[in-house]
Design a protein around this motif. Sequence first.
Motif, PDB file in Angstrom:
ATOM      1  N   TYR A  95       9.359 -11.447  10.752  1.00  0.00           N
ATOM      2  CA  TYR A  95       9.893 -10.283  11.054  1.00  0.00           C
ATOM      3  C   TYR A  95       9.492  -9.400   9.727  1.00  0.00           C
ATOM      4  N   PRO A  96       9.360  -8.176  10.130  1.00  0.00           N
ATOM      5  CA  PRO A  96       8.885  -7.017   8.981  1.00  0.00           C
ATOM      6  C   PRO A  96      10.114  -7.014   7.963  1.00  0.00           C
ATOM      7  N   ASN A  97       9.872  -7.178   6.705  1.00  0.00           N
ATOM      8  CA  ASN A  97      10.677  -7.443   5.589  1.00  0.00           C
ATOM      9  C   ASN A  97      10.236  -6.892   4.267  1.00  0.00           C
ATOM     10  N   ALA A  98      10.966  -6.923   3.210  1.00  0.00           N
ATOM     11  CA  ALA A  98      10.254  -6.333   1.941  1.00  0.00           C
ATOM     12  C   ALA A  98       8.978  -6.482   1.515  1.00  0.00           C
ATOM     13  N   ILE A  99       8.404  -7.955   1.679  1.00  0.00           N
ATOM     14  CA  ILE A  99       7.249  -8.496   1.398  1.00  0.00           C
ATOM     15  C   ILE A  99       6.100  -7.546   2.241  1.00  0.00           C
ATOM     16  N   HIS A 100       6.393  -6.879   3.299  1.00  0.00           N
ATOM     17  CA  HIS A 100       5.477  -6.152   3.962  1.00  0.00           C
ATOM     18  C   HIS A 100       5.349  -4.834   3.684  1.00  0.00           C
ATOM     19  N   SER A 101       6.290  -4.209   2.978  1.00  0.00           N
ATOM     20  CA  SER A 101       6.338  -2.802   2.552  1.00  0.00           C
ATOM     21  C   SER A 101       5.184  -2.173   2.215  1.00  0.00           C
ATOM     22  N   PHE A 102       4.137  -3.050   1.481  1.00  0.00           N
ATOM     23  CA  PHE A 102       2.791  -2.349   0.963  1.00  0.00           C
ATOM     24  C   PHE A 102       2.082  -2.026   2.159  1.00  0.00           C
ATOM     25  N   LEU A 103       1.987  -2.952   3.433  1.00  0.00           N
ATOM     26  CA  LEU A 103       1.487  -2.351   4.570  1.00  0.00           C
ATOM     27  C   LEU A 103       1.866  -1.049   5.238  1.00  0.00           C
ATOM     28  N   TYR A 104       3.230  -0.957   5.223  1.00  0.00           N
ATOM     29  CA  TYR A 104       3.747   0.131   5.749  1.00  0.00           C
ATOM     30  C   TYR A 104       3.520   1.590   5.001  1.00  0.00           C
ATOM     31  N   GLU A 105       3.452   1.245   3.621  1.00  0.00           N
ATOM     32  CA  GLU A 105       3.160   2.414   2.801  1.00  0.00           C
ATOM     33  C   GLU A 105       1.699   2.823   2.845  1.00  0.00           C
ATOM     34  N   ALA A 106       0.838   1.843   2.883  1.00  0.00           N
ATOM     35  CA  ALA A 106      -0.587   2.065   3.073  1.00  0.00           C
ATOM     36  C   ALA A 106      -0.890   2.935   4.508  1.00  0.00           C
ATOM     37  N   ALA A 107      -0.182   2.539   5.334  1.00  0.00           N
ATOM     38  CA  ALA A 107      -0.334   3.382   6.815  1.00  0.00           C
ATOM     39  C   ALA A 107       0.411   4.815   6.801  1.00  0.00           C
ATOM     40  N   ASP A 108       1.487   4.673   6.001  1.00  0.00           N
ATOM     41  CA  ASP A 108       2.151   6.182   5.945  1.00  0.00           C
ATOM     42  C   ASP A 108       1.431   7.145   4.857  1.00  0.00           C
ATOM     43  N   ALA A 109       0.903   6.698   3.957  1.00  0.00           N
ATOM     44  CA  ALA A 109       0.158   7.460   3.009  1.00  0.00           C
ATOM     45  C   ALA A 109      -1.367   7.583   3.456  1.00  0.00           C
ATOM     46  N   GLY A 110      -1.719   7.271   4.558  1.00  0.00           N
ATOM     47  CA  GLY A 110      -3.129   7.532   4.993  1.00  0.00           C
ATOM     48  C   GLY A 110      -4.241   6.857   4.342  1.00  0.00           C
ATOM     49  N   TYR A 111      -3.599   5.711   3.735  1.00  0.00           N
ATOM     50  CA  TYR A 111      -4.837   5.013   2.956  1.00  0.00           C
ATOM     51  C   TYR A 111      -5.808   4.236   3.834  1.00  0.00           C
ATOM     52  N   PHE A 112      -5.142   3.659   4.840  1.00  0.00           N
ATOM     53  CA  PHE A 112      -6.018   3.044   5.910  1.00  0.00           C
ATOM     54  C   PHE A 112      -6.882   3.910   6.613  1.00  0.00           C
ATOM     55  N   GLU A 113      -6.312   5.181   6.918  1.00  0.00           N
ATOM     56  CA  GLU A 113      -7.184   6.230   7.550  1.00  0.00           C
ATOM     57  C   GLU A 113      -8.401   6.596   6.718  1.00  0.00           C
ATOM     58  N   GLU A 114      -7.981   6.741   5.394  1.00  0.00           N
ATOM     59  CA  GLU A 114      -9.184   7.053   4.487  1.00  0.00           C
ATOM     60  C   GLU A 114     -10.077   5.997   4.523  1.00  0.00           C
ATOM     61  N   GLU A 115     -10.079   4.616   5.154  1.00  0.00           N
ATOM     62  CA  GLU A 115     -10.935   3.905   5.030  1.00  0.00           C
ATOM     63  C   GLU A 115     -11.404   3.637   6.540  1.00  0.00           C
ATOM     64  N   GLY A 116     -11.130   4.521   7.267  1.00  0.00           N
ATOM     65  CA  GLY A 116     -11.535   4.502   8.597  1.00  0.00           C
ATOM     66  C   GLY A 116     -11.066   3.737   9.376  1.00  0.00           C
ATOM     67  N   LEU A 117      -9.642   3.189   9.132  1.00  0.00           N
ATOM     68  CA  LEU A 117      -9.012   2.046  10.035  1.00  0.00           C
ATOM     69  C   LEU A 117      -7.681   2.654  10.510  1.00  0.00           C
ATOM     70  N   GLU A 118      -7.584   1.969  11.748  1.00  0.00           N
ATOM     71  CA  GLU A 118      -6.059   2.191  12.274  1.00  0.00           C
ATOM     72  C   GLU A 118      -5.585   1.066  12.463  1.00  0.00           C
ATOM     73  N   VAL A 119      -4.208   0.705  11.432  1.00  0.00           N
ATOM     74  CA  VAL A 119      -3.738  -0.661  11.584  1.00  0.00           C
ATOM     75  C   VAL A 119      -2.525  -0.753  12.443  1.00  0.00           C
ATOM     76  N   ASN A 120      -2.536  -1.843  13.267  1.00  0.00           N
ATOM     77  CA  ASN A 120      -1.311  -2.133  14.230  1.00  0.00           C
ATOM     78  C   ASN A 120      -0.684  -3.483  13.364  1.00  0.00           C
ATOM     79  N   LEU A 121       0.635  -3.395  13.014  1.00  0.00           N
ATOM     80  CA  LEU A 121       1.248  -4.460  12.523  1.00  0.00           C
ATOM     81  C   LEU A 121       2.059  -4.971  13.821  1.00  0.00           C
ATOM     82  N   ILE A 122       1.963  -6.304  13.553  1.00  0.00           N
ATOM     83  CA  ILE A 122       2.339  -7.219  14.988  1.00  0.00           C
ATOM     84  C   ILE A 122       3.268  -8.306  14.426  1.00  0.00           C
TER      85      ILE A 122
END
Length: 328
Positions: free
Chosen positions: A37-64
């Motif tokens: 389940y989502p917890n502290a160790i995954h926060s870097f993924l959520y921040e990368a999505a929120d800050a637009g870092y994935f989008e800058e790389e041309g990616l739309e990331v879905n966390l499952i």
Amino acid sequence: MKKNMLAAALVLTTAAWMSTMTFAQELTQVDVVLDWYPNAIHSFLYEAADAGYFEEEGLEVNLISPAESVDAVNFVAAGRAQIGLTYPVDVVTAQKEGMPVAALGAVAQGALDCMCSLAENDITEDLSSLAGKKIGHSGPALMKAVVRTVTENAGLSEGDYEVMDVGFDLITSLTTGNVDLIVGPFVNDEIVTMRNAGYDLNVFSQQDYGVPQLYGLVMAVNTEDYAERTDLYEGFVRACRKGFDDIAADKELAMDIIMNEMNSDDNPLDEAQQSESYDILMPIMQTEENAFLSMDAQVWQNVIDWMNEMELVDGEIEASAVMLEVQE
């Protein structure tokens, strides 16, 4: 004149809208299966999505979130997900079974699981006091191998102690006295939970008793897809590193993400526990010697050799088969 200006404005607006739509359509979907389940160790993924870092790389990331712990490897091997968060032994096992799976990077540079007992159980640091005691573990062959390794390291034979498969009841089995020591609790999860509940614990690192250094969590990918779309995965790694840098530098930001984006009725998170988990995880996810997501071939080879020794796999496997060299 006004009509011309209006027409020009409409052209510009339409062009901007079409440009935005085109950019959105060009984003490549990347599915990431979490280990739990989502917890502290995954926060870097959520921040990368929120800050637009994935989008800058041309990616739309879905966390499952996974339905089972094996989902990550199976989904990646079958091409149903691009990234799977899992454990080193699962990657080695998958490779041995012929699955096109390898690790893209280490999310945690050191092991997160450990061994612990209640302080009142008088388990001494050399573990020789496990003679006549009950050891609880969560069932997988890996945990049995850990028990065998640490007890042999302590000079004990199998007849000197009792082993019990307690499944997911690690905490209950220890706190109710059904076992004297448990193998497999996570330092950032069960250990925090028990201490916050008032239990005085003795915590032991498996690596102090013959178990090799294990990356606590790794990113698994499909090697065939990686070979075809290397740029996509390198972009994913760049974005993840930026996300990690942000949350490592700003705990308040990390906690805001954890409690406002990961916390839900389906996934209730305790803020105090997640705060402690963050403090524990940061120096493990990146160390002075090893950058976030970096990996070392010797670490992998030591794991492979130990798995062979413990008969978790058989036959030759090279570290180069289970880890990928990702460009900065």
